[in-house]
Design an enzyme around this catalytic site. Structure first.
Site, PDB file in Angstrom:
ATOM      1  N   SER A  64       2.484  -5.056   7.018  1.00  0.00           N
ATOM      2  CA  SER A  64       2.112  -4.769   5.632  1.00  0.00           C
ATOM      3  C   SER A  64       3.272  -5.077   4.701  1.00  0.00           C
ATOM      4  CB  SER A  64       1.724  -3.297   5.476  1.00  0.00           C
ATOM      5  OG  SER A  64       0.589  -3.001   6.233  1.00  0.00           O
TER       6      SER A  64
ATOM      7  N   HIS B  69       0.861  -1.193   0.000  1.00  0.00           N
ATOM      8  CA  HIS B  69       0.000   0.000   0.000  1.00  0.00           C
ATOM      9  C   HIS B  69       0.890   1.233   0.000  1.00  0.00           C
ATOM     10  CE1 HIS B  69       0.927   0.945   4.188  1.00  0.00           C
ATOM     11  NE2 HIS B  69       0.650  -0.313   4.522  1.00  0.00           N
TER      12      HIS B  69
ATOM     13  N   ASP C 286      -2.759 -19.343  12.606  1.00  0.00           N
ATOM     14  CA  ASP C 286      -1.607 -19.811  13.386  1.00  0.00           C
ATOM     15  C   ASP C 286      -1.737 -19.358  14.837  1.00  0.00           C
ATOM     16  OD1 ASP C 286       1.228 -19.882  14.436  1.00  0.00           O
ATOM     17  OD2 ASP C 286       1.561 -20.624  12.399  1.00  0.00           O
TER      18      ASP C 286
END
Length: 432
Positions: free
Chosen positions: A388, A246, A373
């Protein structure tokens, strides 16, 4: 007899309504899931399935030079499916027909060279110097007579605009702006600004401040930023990298920061704030070896940051290149991500791809990912800021990277297709 005709008319009308509803809702819904264009790598093989009432047909004269299709080349299978095996790079067209008769959509198939990237997962520091200066605030100026003036706002300047030039002099940074205005001696200056990728000009007469006697425009600006994120991939042949998935945006205005130059620096994770419902968590890191950057930042886009690595010096046990997966290859189901947490080393964590949003144009929210997980959930609560860019891997292929967390459910987040990222990096040139 009249009753029979009425019943017949009602039956015809009912069937018409049924078929109209069937085609407008069911069929169009199925067709809209079929992409208008997709990529396939040389050496791969895929099956295109067309559900009733749709069928694929061949409409490219040069198809058999580019793709090997289930025999005969000019027909579909009985169920409307096609098995495609690339032969050489190029493009071919297929056509989707309703009931095998009515042409509805043309699908372009691009055969491109196989692309392999080294998956990332390393924590990196990003330093960015803006192209020009981002305006983050407008201030009133009290002149020598004690009058308050809003010269910037009155000239049509808004927060989020980028100041590029003053009197055709390219702006270097905030200090440079102050120097130019100081030397204006109160004469009118022409500002060149950018808003939503469009340039415009504003003529402003600087005001001499009562406070210190300096000439001012009444602008608060920012010319640089820095932060921590995750490397998504490294392309060994070209040296190019992609990260974050992003854009880097300004913390005050939310505006995308244009890049003049920037660096990628090694980063160490120093603490982790666990994510909770309504409050995203965060990975906090510090830069080290600042005088020895590992890469050059060249692009800041809605699909991530990109540039050139000088060398791949990371201690990455996943250094073996992997092929990338195109969106038609990605399935809902198990996958895993690579990311760096408190041990400052890349770790592997299980996730599930719960939804694949097939896209005809590049967008960041391509997939929805759920962390499964237990180790990762215990340590972070799920997906947190700083993760990210963490690469997503499925069936031994890099399929994408994490981009955003769902604020109301930190166990879930969005991922971007890797094909969009390698394209943005300039790697998957169809002509190479």
């Amino acid at each position: 007899m009249k009753i029979y005709r009425k019943l017949k008319t009602i039956t015809v009308i009912s069937l018409s309504i049924f078929f109209i509803g069937f085609f407008s809702m069911g069929v169009l819904g199925l067709i809209n899931k079929i992409p208008t264009e997709f990529n396939i790598s040389v050496g791969d093989e895929i099956m295109l399935q067309a559900q009733f009432p749709m069928k694929y047909s061949i409409i490219s004269d040069n198809l058999n030079k580019i793709l090997e299709v289930n025999e005969p080349y000019s027909q579909s299978n009985e169920d409307g499916s096609l098995r495609l095996k690339p032969i050489t790079k190029g493009s071919a067209d297929l056509q989707v027909k309703i009931l095998g008769l009515i042409p509805y959509r043309t699908v372009k198939v691009n055969v491109i060279p196989k692309i392999e990237v080294v998956p990332g997962g390393e924590s990196i520091g990003v330093k960015l110097n803006t192209d020009g200066a981002l305006i983050i605030g407008l201030a009133d100026i009290v002149d020598e007579r004690g009058n308050s003036q809003s010269i910037a706002a009155n000239s049509g300047i808004k927060i989020g605009d980028t100041l590029i030039k003053i009197n055709d002099i390219k702006v270097k940074n905030a200090a440079h702006i102050s120097e130019i205005i100081k030397n204006s001696n109160g004469n009118e200056v022409t500002l060149t600004l950018k808003r939503n990728d469009k340039e415009f000009k504003a003529n402003v007469i600087p005001i001499q401040s009562q406070e210190d006697g300096q000439y001012r425009l009444g602008l608060w600006v920012r010319d640089k930023t820095a932060g921590v994120g995750t490397l998504s991939f490294f392309h060994m042949e070209s040296g190019k990298f992609g990260a974050l998935g992003h854009a880097i945006t300004d913390v005050d205005t939310g505006a995308l920061l244009s890049v003049k130059n920037g660096e990628i620096i090694k980063s160490k994770v120093v603490s982790i704030e666990e994510g909770k419902r309504g409050k995203p968590g965060e990975i906090r890191g510090v830069f080290y070896e600042i005088s020895n950057p590992i890469g050059k930042l060249e692009k800041n886009t809605p699909l991530g940051v990109y540039g050139q690595l000088f060398f791949n010096s990371f201690d990455n046990k996943y250094k073996k290149p992997m092929p990338i997966a195109y969106q038609h290859e990605i399935k809902e189901g198990p996958a895993y991500i690579l990311t760096t947490l408190d041990h400052n080393k890349i770790e592997k964590f299980d996730v599930e791809i719960t939804k694949v949003n097939f896209q005809t144009k590049a967008e960041a929210k391509s997939m929805i990912i759920k962390v499964t997980d237990k180790n990762l959930l215990d340590r972070t609560g799920g997906i947190i800021q700083g993760m990210s860019g963490s690469p997503i891997i499925q069936n031994d292929k890099v399929v994408g990277a994490i981009t955003h967390v769902l604020v109301n459910d930190p166990t879930k987040g969005y991922g971007i297709f890797i094909e969009w990222m390698v394209s943005e990096a300039g790697i998957n040139d169809k002509n190479r």
